[in-house]
Each structure stands twice: as structure tokens, then as C-alpha cells.
Design an enzyme around this catalytic site. Structure first.
Site, mmCIF file in Angstrom:
data_model
loop_
_atom_site.group_PDB
_atom_site.id
_atom_site.type_symbol
_atom_site.label_atom_id
_atom_site.label_comp_id
_atom_site.label_asym_id
_atom_site.label_seq_id
_atom_site.Cartn_x
_atom_site.Cartn_y
_atom_site.Cartn_z
ATOM 1 N N GLU A 72 3.471 2.536 5.032
ATOM 2 C CA GLU A 72 4.618 3.078 4.300
ATOM 3 C C GLU A 72 4.846 4.545 4.682
ATOM 4 O OE1 GLU A 72 4.151 2.504 0.099
ATOM 5 O OE2 GLU A 72 6.181 3.192 -0.351
ATOM 6 N N SER A 122 2.257 1.042 -8.605
ATOM 7 C CA SER A 122 2.260 2.076 -9.654
ATOM 8 C C SER A 122 2.337 1.462 -11.051
ATOM 9 C CB SER A 122 3.479 2.989 -9.492
ATOM 10 O OG SER A 122 3.539 3.513 -8.198
ATOM 11 N N GLN A 153 6.689 -4.201 -4.187
ATOM 12 C CA GLN A 153 5.345 -3.621 -4.149
ATOM 13 C C GLN A 153 4.923 -3.219 -5.568
ATOM 14 O OE1 GLN A 153 5.468 0.226 -2.356
ATOM 15 N NE2 GLN A 153 3.282 0.316 -1.911
ATOM 16 N N GLY A 154 3.996 -3.966 -6.163
ATOM 17 C CA GLY A 154 3.551 -3.676 -7.520
ATOM 18 C C GLY A 154 2.255 -2.879 -7.521
ATOM 19 N N GLU A 205 2.392 16.788 -3.068
ATOM 20 C CA GLU A 205 1.085 17.383 -3.419
ATOM 21 C C GLU A 205 -0.046 16.460 -2.968
ATOM 22 O OE1 GLU A 205 3.646 17.151 -5.574
ATOM 23 O OE2 GLU A 205 4.180 19.272 -5.630
ATOM 24 N N SER A 243 10.433 -1.061 -6.703
ATOM 25 C CA SER A 243 11.739 -1.116 -6.021
ATOM 26 C C SER A 243 12.092 -2.548 -5.671
ATOM 27 C CB SER A 243 11.702 -0.289 -4.730
ATOM 28 O OG SER A 243 11.339 1.026 -4.999
HETATM 29 C C1 LIG Z 1 12.556 5.992 -5.593
HETATM 30 C C2 LIG Z 1 11.143 5.570 -5.889
HETATM 31 C C3 LIG Z 1 10.734 4.290 -5.542
HETATM 32 C C4 LIG Z 1 9.443 3.867 -5.851
HETATM 33 N N1 LIG Z 1 9.074 2.587 -5.513
HETATM 34 C C5 LIG Z 1 7.848 2.132 -5.835
HETATM 35 C C6 LIG Z 1 7.486 0.772 -5.563
HETATM 36 O O1 LIG Z 1 8.281 -0.013 -5.049
HETATM 37 N N2 LIG Z 1 6.261 0.353 -5.938
HETATM 38 C C7 LIG Z 1 5.349 1.182 -6.525
HETATM 39 O O2 LIG Z 1 4.238 0.729 -6.801
HETATM 40 N N3 LIG Z 1 5.665 2.485 -6.818
HETATM 41 C C8 LIG Z 1 6.892 2.969 -6.472
HETATM 42 N N4 LIG Z 1 7.237 4.280 -6.760
HETATM 43 C C9 LIG Z 1 6.291 5.091 -7.533
HETATM 44 C C10 LIG Z 1 5.643 6.218 -6.763
HETATM 45 O O3 LIG Z 1 4.673 5.732 -5.879
HETATM 46 C C11 LIG Z 1 5.034 7.171 -7.825
HETATM 47 O O4 LIG Z 1 6.124 7.731 -8.548
HETATM 48 C C12 LIG Z 1 4.232 8.285 -7.193
HETATM 49 O O5 LIG Z 1 3.049 7.783 -6.627
HETATM 50 C C13 LIG Z 1 3.883 9.404 -8.208
HETATM 51 O O6 LIG Z 1 3.306 8.866 -9.346
HETATM 52 P P1 LIG Z 1 3.840 9.265 -10.819
HETATM 53 O O7 LIG Z 1 5.320 9.076 -10.804
HETATM 54 O O8 LIG Z 1 3.040 8.478 -11.802
HETATM 55 O O9 LIG Z 1 3.570 10.816 -10.969
HETATM 56 P P2 LIG Z 1 2.184 11.492 -11.393
HETATM 57 O O10 LIG Z 1 1.069 10.893 -10.632
HETATM 58 O O11 LIG Z 1 2.091 11.479 -12.882
HETATM 59 O O12 LIG Z 1 2.408 12.979 -10.888
HETATM 60 C C14 LIG Z 1 3.127 13.970 -11.644
HETATM 61 C C15 LIG Z 1 3.042 15.291 -10.894
HETATM 62 O O13 LIG Z 1 1.663 15.729 -10.814
HETATM 63 C C16 LIG Z 1 1.300 15.973 -9.461
HETATM 64 N N5 LIG Z 1 -0.094 15.573 -9.221
HETATM 65 C C17 LIG Z 1 -0.692 14.442 -9.676
HETATM 66 N N6 LIG Z 1 -1.977 14.388 -9.262
HETATM 67 C C18 LIG Z 1 -2.193 15.499 -8.506
HETATM 68 C C19 LIG Z 1 -3.310 16.015 -7.775
HETATM 69 N N7 LIG Z 1 -4.475 15.352 -7.729
HETATM 70 N N8 LIG Z 1 -3.182 17.187 -7.110
HETATM 71 C C20 LIG Z 1 -1.980 17.868 -7.149
HETATM 72 N N9 LIG Z 1 -0.894 17.431 -7.831
HETATM 73 C C21 LIG Z 1 -0.979 16.269 -8.494
HETATM 74 C C22 LIG Z 1 2.249 15.100 -8.640
HETATM 75 O O14 LIG Z 1 2.398 15.601 -7.314
HETATM 76 C C23 LIG Z 1 3.539 15.178 -9.442
HETATM 77 O O15 LIG Z 1 4.239 16.357 -9.117
HETATM 78 C C24 LIG Z 1 8.513 4.737 -6.479
HETATM 79 C C25 LIG Z 1 8.930 6.040 -6.824
HETATM 80 C C26 LIG Z 1 10.228 6.452 -6.551
HETATM 81 C C27 LIG Z 1 10.638 7.832 -6.945
#
Ligand SMILES: Cc1cc2nc3c(=O)[nH]c(=O)nc-3n(C[C@H](O)[C@H](O)[C@H](O)COP(=O)(O)OP(=O)(O)OC[C@H]3O[C@@H](n4cnc5c(N)ncnc54)[C@H](O)[C@@H]3O)c2cc1C
Length: 391
Positions: free
Chosen positions: A242, A127, A124-125, A375, A159
Site C-alpha cells: 500500500e 483499522s 481492507q478491514g 508521523e 474504504s
Molecule cells: C481516506 C481514508 C481511507 C482509509 N481507508 C482505510 C481502509 O480502507 N481500511 C483501514 O483499515 N483503514 C483505513 N483508513 C484508516 C487509516 O489507516 C487510519 O486513519 C490511520 O492509520 C490513523 O489512525 P487513526 O485515524 O486511528 O489515528 P490515531 O492513530 O488515533 O492518530 C491520531 C494522531 O496521533 C498521531 N500518532 C499516533 N501514534 C503516534 C506515534 N506513535 N508517534 C507519533 N504520532 C502518533 C498520528 O500521527 C495522528 O496525527 C483510512 C483513512 C483515511 C483517512
């Protein structure tokens, strides 16, 4: 809401249980990641050959056409025997259901059977380094060129990309449009020239997720799902599946972990008494037990509304928030009870349980992040389930 399985579902349970007891692999999953992946592929293939993959999917697409109740029973039984994970977890959980809802007939026939048989693994591409919670701000660009798109950009946390043949990719096709309206949903062959996958190591020690780079990658326009620039709605279907996918099986798994942790409390003595006799620890364990049982009741609530024909909607966020926070809470208690032994390898003679609680504790940190952080789930529940004003 009905909190029992009917007689047909229970009859189905006996059939599933007999098959699983005869077929679930008894040899342990190899520790080498490639060998482990092959092991999971073999297991999915065994299930597919016996007609147990995609059991709730329509028969015309290679599924078993089972009812939702039967699907729930099936997940419970898989978890009960601690069956290995399936290699094509994302294909089964999100890609198949999204294609069935939005794909062309040709796309469904081309891709769905190979999702079930694990012949084609999907990732899944979505993020990107600067687009996680605010997914609609994604910048990976697709430009039209004759019958193709040319794709440039970077995805992250993808992933299983290192094992994948195909990817559901969100790309920006109209940079001038408001951010939600300039996104398209395309299916990309991961072996196309210009795709580079770089694994990222996690705190568990594994490297299941990756950075994926796209450099002038050509993708035929026939790989577009839905309309051009209308990918956001399709992405929401994917995310709803999901988030809503944690089912009865997840509950049974967490309950198994909790039962194990309760055994640790019974078998561990501190200051001359078993930990299970300590009133504070008893209180914690009872609280966790109740939380896990509420998960089971929540599952019945979701299935009851689906049986009434209501599609999974933003309420899936309630399930995601609840199961991920509950699992983290349970694993935290496990580490507290293990005390200093939490630092030992599970192979150590002094490690008091056969379940790798150390790994589960570390991995559970990811569960309140992937598929949208806690969140973000709270924002969705506030705005779209409770109708509260936007913050
Ligand atoms: C094990 C694992 C597998 C994953 N697999 C995939 C995958 O296969 N494909 C894929 O596309 N992605 C994948 N992800 C990515 C995942 O979807 C993102 O990590 C997630 O959406 C959070 O984005 P970020 O890491 O950029 O954090 P950010 O968006 O930068 O968030 C940082 C912090 O700020 C908080 N925050 C941000 N915006 C708000 C808001 N509006 N209100 C309140 N709080 C806020 C968040 O809750 C978090 O605590 C995976 C992540 C993990 C950990």
C-alpha cells in the site's frame, strides 16, 4: 540508478498509448456514487478483457507478466490520459500481491482472477475505533468453532466496503499472547450474515469509507491466510504494498495538477500583473516543480532496487511520506492562487480551470493519514531505515 526507460519500455509505451487513446472512456464519470462505481467497474472490465489488468502479475494468475519497467510506463500513460480509477483498486494494489506472497494455491486460483476482472471487489478491514496507528492493539475477536471462526467486533474507515464482496480482515485469535503475536489474517465474505456496513461522510462530500460491524459472523477456517496467530507479518506485506504503490502514475498526476495550477497563475491578474510574474509566487511554483520532479527520481530509485531483487521494505515509507506531503503542498498553493474563487463550484463560469482543485485539496488531507500517518512513516524511517533508537 538509471533514470531513463530503455528501448523496450519505450516500444511498450507506444503500444499502451495507442490502446488507451482508442479505449479510454470519453464520457465523464457520473456524479451519482453507484453509477460512478459501475462506470469504474466497466472500465476495469474493458482493461481486463484487453489484457491490461494486473500487467506485472504472473501469467499463471491471469496477469500479463510484464516487466517492472513496463508496469511503470503503463502507470505513467494511464495518468497522462487522466484515465478513470479502477473499481477494485484495493484488490489490485494490496490483496492480489498479498495472496500471491502468502496465500495457498487454492486461495490464489479462487480469488486472483476475479480481482483482476472486478467481479469481486475487496476492502481492507484493519483499522478500528481505538486502533489506527497502533494497529496491533486491534480487538475484533475470532473464536474457533469446529471448521469455522466466529467473528465479533468493529472496523472503521473501511474504504469501499459498501461495494465490496470480500474483505481482508485482521482479527485477534489469541488474546493472551503479546499483541503482535495473537493476530490472524482472514478473508471474509461481506455478504455473510452478521456483517453491517454504515457509510461515513467525508469533507469532500463523498462517503467512500465506512464503519463495518461483525456480529457472530461465521468464516470458514479455509479462509485463513498463513498460520493461525501469524497474521501480523502478512499485514506488513499488505501495508508495504500500500505504501510503496504510489508510482510513476501518481507523480504524473501530481505534475498534471501542478501544470494546471501554473496555468491559473498565468491567467490570473492581481494589481495589474499576472500572478506568474510575482517573484514570491514564482519561487513557490519553482520549489513545487522541483519537489514533484524529485518524486520521479525517487520512483527510479525504488524501481532500480526492485530490479536488483530487493523486495519493497520499510523504504516504502519514504515514498509514502514524500508523495503525500508533496501533493498536499501543491494543492495548498493551488488554493492560495485561486483565492476567493476556491469557494466556487468548479462548474462556475468564474472557476479558472477544468480540474476540480477544491476536491483535490480536500482529499489530499486524507493522504497523510491513510496507510499510516506521516508521523508513523517518520517513526518507521527513523527506526527501521536509519536505525535510530526507539523514541
Ligand atoms: C481516506 C481514508 C481511507 C482509509 N481507508 C482505510 C481502509 O480502507 N481500511 C483501514 O483499515 N483503514 C483505513 N483508513 C484508516 C487509516 O489507516 C487510519 O486513519 C490511520 O492509520 C490513523 O489512525 P487513526 O485515524 O486511528 O489515528 P490515531 O492513530 O488515533 O492518530 C491520531 C494522531 O496521533 C498521531 N500518532 C499516533 N501514534 C503516534 C506515534 N506513535 N508517534 C507519533 N504520532 C502518533 C498520528 O500521527 C495522528 O496525527 C483510512 C483513512 C483515511 C483517512
Amino acid at each position: 540508478m538509471d533514470i531513463r526507460f530503455d528501448a523496450n519500455a519505450e516500444a511498450f509505451r507506444s503500444e499502451v498509448r495507442a490502446w488507451l487513446e482508442a479505449n479510454v472512456p470519453t464520457d465523464p464519470m457520473p456524479s451519482d456514487p453507484d453509477a460512478a462505481f459501475q462506470y469504474m467497474s466497466n472500465w476495469q472490465r474493458t482493461m481486463y478483457d484487453a489484457g491490461w489488468a494486473g500487467i506485472h502479475w504472473p501469467k499463471e494468475y491471469g496477469g500479463r507478466g510484464a516487466t517492472l519497467m513496463e508496469q511503470a510506463v503503463f502507470s505513467q500513460e494511464l495518468a497522462r490520459v487522466n484515465a478513470p480509477p479502477l473499481a477494485n483498486a484495493l484488490g489490485l494494489m494490496i490483496v492480489g500481491p498479498t495472496l500471491m506472497a502468502h496465500g495457498t494455491e487454492e486461495q490464489k486460483k479462487r480469488y486472483i482472477p476475479k480481482i483482476l476482472s472486478a467481479e469481486e471487489i475487496w476492502c481492507q478491514g484493519f483499522s478500528e475505533p481505538n486502533s489506527g496507528s497502533d494497529l496491533a492493539s486491534l480487538q475484533t475477536r475470532a473464536v474457533e468453532d469446529g471448521d469455522d471462526f466466529i467473528i465479533n467486533g468493529q472496523k472503521i474507515w473501511t474504504s469501499m466496503a459498501q461495494h465490496s464482496h470480500m474483505c481482508i480482515l485482521l482479527v485477534r485469535t489469541d488474546p493472551e499472547a503479546p499483541k503482535h503475536r495473537g493476530i490472524s489474517y482472514v478473508l471474509v465474505d461481506m455478504h455473510s450474515p452478521g456483517v453491517t456496513v454504515k457509510p461515513l461522510r467525508q469533507i469532500t462530500g463523498g462517503a467512500e469509507f465506512n464503519e463495518v460491524f461483525f456480529e457472530d459472523v461465521r468464516v470458514p477456517k479455509s479462509h485463513l491466510v498463513g498460520e493461525l496467530n501469524a497474521g501480523w507479518r502478512i499485514a506488513m506485506t499488505t501495508l508495504t504494498h500500500e505504501r510503496g504503490s504510489a508510482s510513476f502514475g501518481t507523480q504524473v498526476n501530481i505534475r498534471r495538477h501542478l501544470d494546471d495550477i501554473i496555468e491559473v497563475a498565468r491567467s490570473t491578474t492581481r494589481n495589474g500583473h499576472a500572478l506568474s510574474k510575482d517573484p514570491l509566487i514564482r519561487q513557490k511554483l519553482a520549489d513545487a516543480y522541483i519537489r514533484v520532479d524529485i518524486m520521479r527520481l525517487n520512483n527510479f530509485r525504488s524501481i532500480t532496487s526492485q530490479l536488483r531483487g530487493q523486495p519493497p521494505g520499510p523504504e516504502a515509507s519514504l515514498d509514502k511520506l514524500y508523495w503525500s506531503e508533496t501533493h498536499q503542498h501543491v494543492q495548498q498553493i493551488g488554493q492560495e492562487l485561486l483565492g476567493l474563487r476556491s469557494q466556487l463550484s468548479p462548474e462556475s463560469a468564474y472557476y479558472p480551470t477544468s480540474i476540480d482543485l477544491q476536491y483535490l485539496f480536500l482529499f489530499s488531507r486524507a493522504e497523510t493519514i491513510f496507510s499510516g500517518t506521516s508521523e508513523i512513516q517518520k517513526n518507521i524511517i527513523g527506526e527501521r531505515v536509519l536505525g535510530l533508537p526507539k523514541g
